[in-house]
Write a protein that holds these residues in place. Structure first.
Motif, short mmCIF file in Angstrom:
data_model
loop_
_atom_site.label_atom_id
_atom_site.label_comp_id
_atom_site.label_asym_id
_atom_site.label_seq_id
_atom_site.Cartn_x
_atom_site.Cartn_y
_atom_site.Cartn_z
N LEU A 184 1.85 -15.55 7.30
CA LEU A 184 2.72 -16.20 8.27
C LEU A 184 2.51 -17.70 8.28
CD1 LEU A 184 4.68 -15.88 10.76
CD2 LEU A 184 2.61 -15.76 12.17
N TRP A 185 1.26 -18.15 8.13
CA TRP A 185 0.93 -19.56 8.24
C TRP A 185 0.73 -20.24 6.90
CZ3 TRP A 185 2.36 -20.67 12.78
CH2 TRP A 185 2.11 -19.84 13.86
N GLY A 186 0.99 -19.57 5.81
CA GLY A 186 0.81 -20.19 4.50
C GLY A 186 0.24 -19.23 3.50
N GLY A 187 -1.06 -19.36 3.21
CA GLY A 187 -1.67 -18.45 2.26
C GLY A 187 -3.17 -18.63 2.21
N VAL A 239 -0.63 -33.76 16.73
CA VAL A 239 0.23 -33.54 17.89
C VAL A 239 0.64 -34.89 18.50
CG1 VAL A 239 0.32 -32.62 20.24
CG2 VAL A 239 -0.70 -31.26 18.41
N ILE A 240 -0.32 -35.80 18.62
CA ILE A 240 -0.01 -37.13 19.16
C ILE A 240 1.02 -37.83 18.26
CG2 ILE A 240 -0.96 -39.42 19.62
CD1 ILE A 240 -3.58 -38.04 20.42
N TYR A 241 0.83 -37.71 16.95
CA TYR A 241 1.76 -38.34 16.01
C TYR A 241 3.16 -37.75 16.14
CZ TYR A 241 4.08 -39.55 11.65
OH TYR A 241 4.99 -39.99 10.73
N ALA A 242 3.24 -36.41 16.28
CA ALA A 242 4.55 -35.75 16.37
C ALA A 242 5.34 -36.22 17.58
CB ALA A 242 4.36 -34.23 16.43
N VAL A 243 4.64 -36.55 18.66
CA VAL A 243 5.32 -37.00 19.87
C VAL A 243 5.54 -38.52 19.84
CG1 VAL A 243 5.14 -37.19 22.39
CG2 VAL A 243 4.38 -35.10 21.22
N ALA A 244 4.55 -39.25 19.33
CA ALA A 244 4.63 -40.71 19.37
C ALA A 244 5.58 -41.29 18.34
CB ALA A 244 3.23 -41.30 19.18
N ALA A 245 5.64 -40.68 17.15
CA ALA A 245 6.48 -41.24 16.08
C ALA A 245 7.95 -41.35 16.49
CB ALA A 245 6.34 -40.40 14.82
N ALA A 282 8.32 -28.36 17.55
CA ALA A 282 8.04 -27.05 16.94
C ALA A 282 7.01 -27.16 15.84
CB ALA A 282 9.33 -26.44 16.39
N TRP A 283 7.17 -28.16 14.94
CA TRP A 283 6.21 -28.23 13.84
C TRP A 283 4.85 -28.66 14.35
CZ3 TRP A 283 3.17 -32.16 12.20
CH2 TRP A 283 3.53 -33.49 12.45
N ALA A 284 4.81 -29.51 15.38
CA ALA A 284 3.52 -29.92 15.95
C ALA A 284 2.80 -28.72 16.57
CB ALA A 284 3.73 -31.01 16.98
N ALA A 285 3.58 -27.90 17.30
CA ALA A 285 2.99 -26.72 17.93
C ALA A 285 2.49 -25.73 16.89
CB ALA A 285 4.02 -26.05 18.83
N LEU A 286 3.27 -25.51 15.82
CA LEU A 286 2.87 -24.58 14.78
C LEU A 286 1.58 -25.03 14.10
CD1 LEU A 286 6.30 -23.71 13.11
CD2 LEU A 286 4.84 -22.18 14.44
N ILE A 287 1.53 -26.32 13.78
CA ILE A 287 0.34 -26.85 13.10
C ILE A 287 -0.88 -26.76 14.00
CG2 ILE A 287 -0.70 -28.95 12.17
CD1 ILE A 287 2.03 -29.68 11.05
N THR A 323 14.06 -39.65 21.50
CA THR A 323 13.29 -38.62 22.19
C THR A 323 12.84 -37.55 21.19
OG1 THR A 323 14.60 -38.95 24.20
CG2 THR A 323 13.34 -36.90 24.03
N PRO A 324 11.59 -37.11 21.25
CA PRO A 324 11.14 -36.04 20.34
C PRO A 324 12.06 -34.82 20.43
CG PRO A 324 9.28 -36.96 21.52
CD PRO A 324 10.50 -37.56 22.14
N GLY A 325 12.51 -34.36 19.28
CA GLY A 325 13.43 -33.23 19.24
C GLY A 325 12.72 -31.90 19.11
N LEU A 326 13.53 -30.84 19.05
CA LEU A 326 12.98 -29.49 18.92
C LEU A 326 12.16 -29.35 17.65
CD1 LEU A 326 12.79 -26.51 19.75
CD2 LEU A 326 14.97 -26.12 18.57
N PHE A 327 12.64 -29.93 16.56
CA PHE A 327 11.93 -29.83 15.29
C PHE A 327 10.57 -30.51 15.39
CE2 PHE A 327 10.87 -31.31 11.00
CZ PHE A 327 10.95 -30.11 10.31
N ASP A 328 10.52 -31.70 15.99
CA ASP A 328 9.26 -32.43 16.14
C ASP A 328 8.24 -31.62 16.92
OD1 ASP A 328 10.31 -34.84 14.92
OD2 ASP A 328 11.42 -35.15 16.77
#
Length: 380
Positions: free
Chosen positions: A90-93, A209-215, A229-234, A222-227
């Motif tokens: 699920l998370w890679g390999g 996570v900080i980068y995903a929100v701050a960038a 989502a990927w931060a939460a997954l990582i 405004t941080p979008g759903l994709f931003d």
């Protein structure tokens, strides 16, 4: 990359480098989730074409992950290791191989092979574009060419990002295993390296996570759903893995601090022909708590606690030979006085149920007796 050998459940796709290739069912779910995220990234409209492109990108991502894991497997195989499984999850390999007797060099080189493979894939995907074999010209190119161009571009950037991400110096990334190996080689303690690399992994998880929100905010949006989502997954991958590594390393570091000099019972070695009277005298003079009975060829053939001498009638002390009261030991039931906690675990796995004690060796001589029950208690 892991070193255990369970048989993972999933779809078996055959074998490579002697390893079973497995795709877990949850991987298909992640392909669907990523396809939806990719098809709507940047606020795009979800339609048949965008979703098809999203599926393509998701599949290419997992192909890149698979090539990454194959590099781990090939490197481990090159070092003479038995590779058990290459698994897409699920998370890679992850890649599972025989890690017995692992060294910092083998661990570090095998770890870095994955990110290096992604850089090679990125280079190979970029070559047709750089050489002009595939160009994007919407006026005279058919749809197939446009998709090929998009797929190659995606392979380039995906593999560059995979290489960078996996090279980050924190567990569970491959870069964390490299940090672990460097500290291991310099300090002699694998678990000190794991502890440091795991804390680096926690710092990286928070930083991403900080980068995903701050960038996005720096870019004026405004941080979008994709931003998010990927931060939460990582974060959901990195933080638990790093935290688990910290717990394991702390436990193993505590084991490494165990001293056999403190755990062992001092012993004195006597030939099997010695009498109980001689054993009692030597034990009293040396303060030994155990007698090691030595065979004619110089090996430890048995042992017995000095307290058992109380069961021998005093009138029989001179006539009773040690060979008649000794508790036999299997050949090779020894351990070095400098052994660490990890070596203790290995010794317990090997000798539990076969012997009740191990003879402690110091500079080629018999220093004492390690009772396996005492060792088990100390390791808990």
């Amino acid at each position: 990359m892991t070193s255990h050998d369970p048989r993972t459940r999933g779809f078996s796709l055959g074998h490579v480098f002697g390893a079973r290739v497995v795709v877990q069912p949850s991987t298909l779910l992640m392909v669907l989730i990523l396809a939806l995220l990719f098809s709507t990234a940047g606020g795009g409209e979800l339609n048949r074409r965008s979703f098809s492109m999203g599926v393509l990108f998701a599949l290419l991502l997992f192909v890149s992950v698979f090539l990454h894991e194959l590099a781990h497997a090939a490197t481990a195989k090159g070092f003479g290791r038995t590779v058990n499984e290459v698994v897409l999850t699920l998370w890679g390999g992850h890649t599972s191989f025989d890690a017995r007797g692992l060294t910092p060099k083998v661990a570090g080189v095998t770890a870095i092979a994955g990110p290096l493979a992604n850089l090679v894939v990125a280079l190979l995907a970029a070559l047709p574009i750089w050489l002009g074999w595939v160009e994007l010209d919407l006026l005279d190119r058919v749809a197939g060419d446009i998709w090929l161009y998009a797929a190659l571009q995606w392979l380039v950037w995906t593999n560059v990002l995979l290489a960078i991400f996996n090279a980050l110096p924190g567990i569970p990334m491959d870069g964390g295993r490299v940090v672990e190996s460097i500290v291991w080689a310099s300090t002699g303690s694998r678990f000190r390296g794991m502890y440091i690399a795991a804390w680096c992994g926690r710092v990286i998880a928070i930083g991403l996570v900080i980068y995903a929100v701050a960038a996005p905010l720096v870019q004026g949006r405004t941080p979008g759903l994709f931003d998010i989502a990927w931060a939460a997954l990582i974060f959901m991958v990195l933080w638990p893995a790093a935290s688990q590594a910290i717990k394991v390393s702390q436990a193993m570091l505590a084991r490494e601090s165990i001293s056999l000099r403190q755990l062992m019972v001092p012993a004195v070695a006597l030939p099997h022909t010695a009498s109980a009277a001689q054993a009692a005298t030597v034990a009293r003079d040396t303060g030994a708590g155990e007698i090691i009975v030595v065979s004619p060829d110089g090996h430890a053939a048995g042992h017995f606690p000095v307290t058992l001498l109380n069961a021998v009638p005093e009138s029989d002390f001179e006539q009773t030979r040690l060979v008649s009261v000794t508790m036999p030991l299997p050949r090779g039931a020894t351990i070095s006085i400098d052994a660490t906690g990890e070596a203790l675990v290995q010794a317990l796995n090997e000798w539990w149920g076969k012997a009740d004690v191990l003879v402690v060796i110091d500079a080629g001589g018999f220093a004492g007796v390690l009772r396996l029950a005492d060792a088990m208690k100390a390791l808990q």
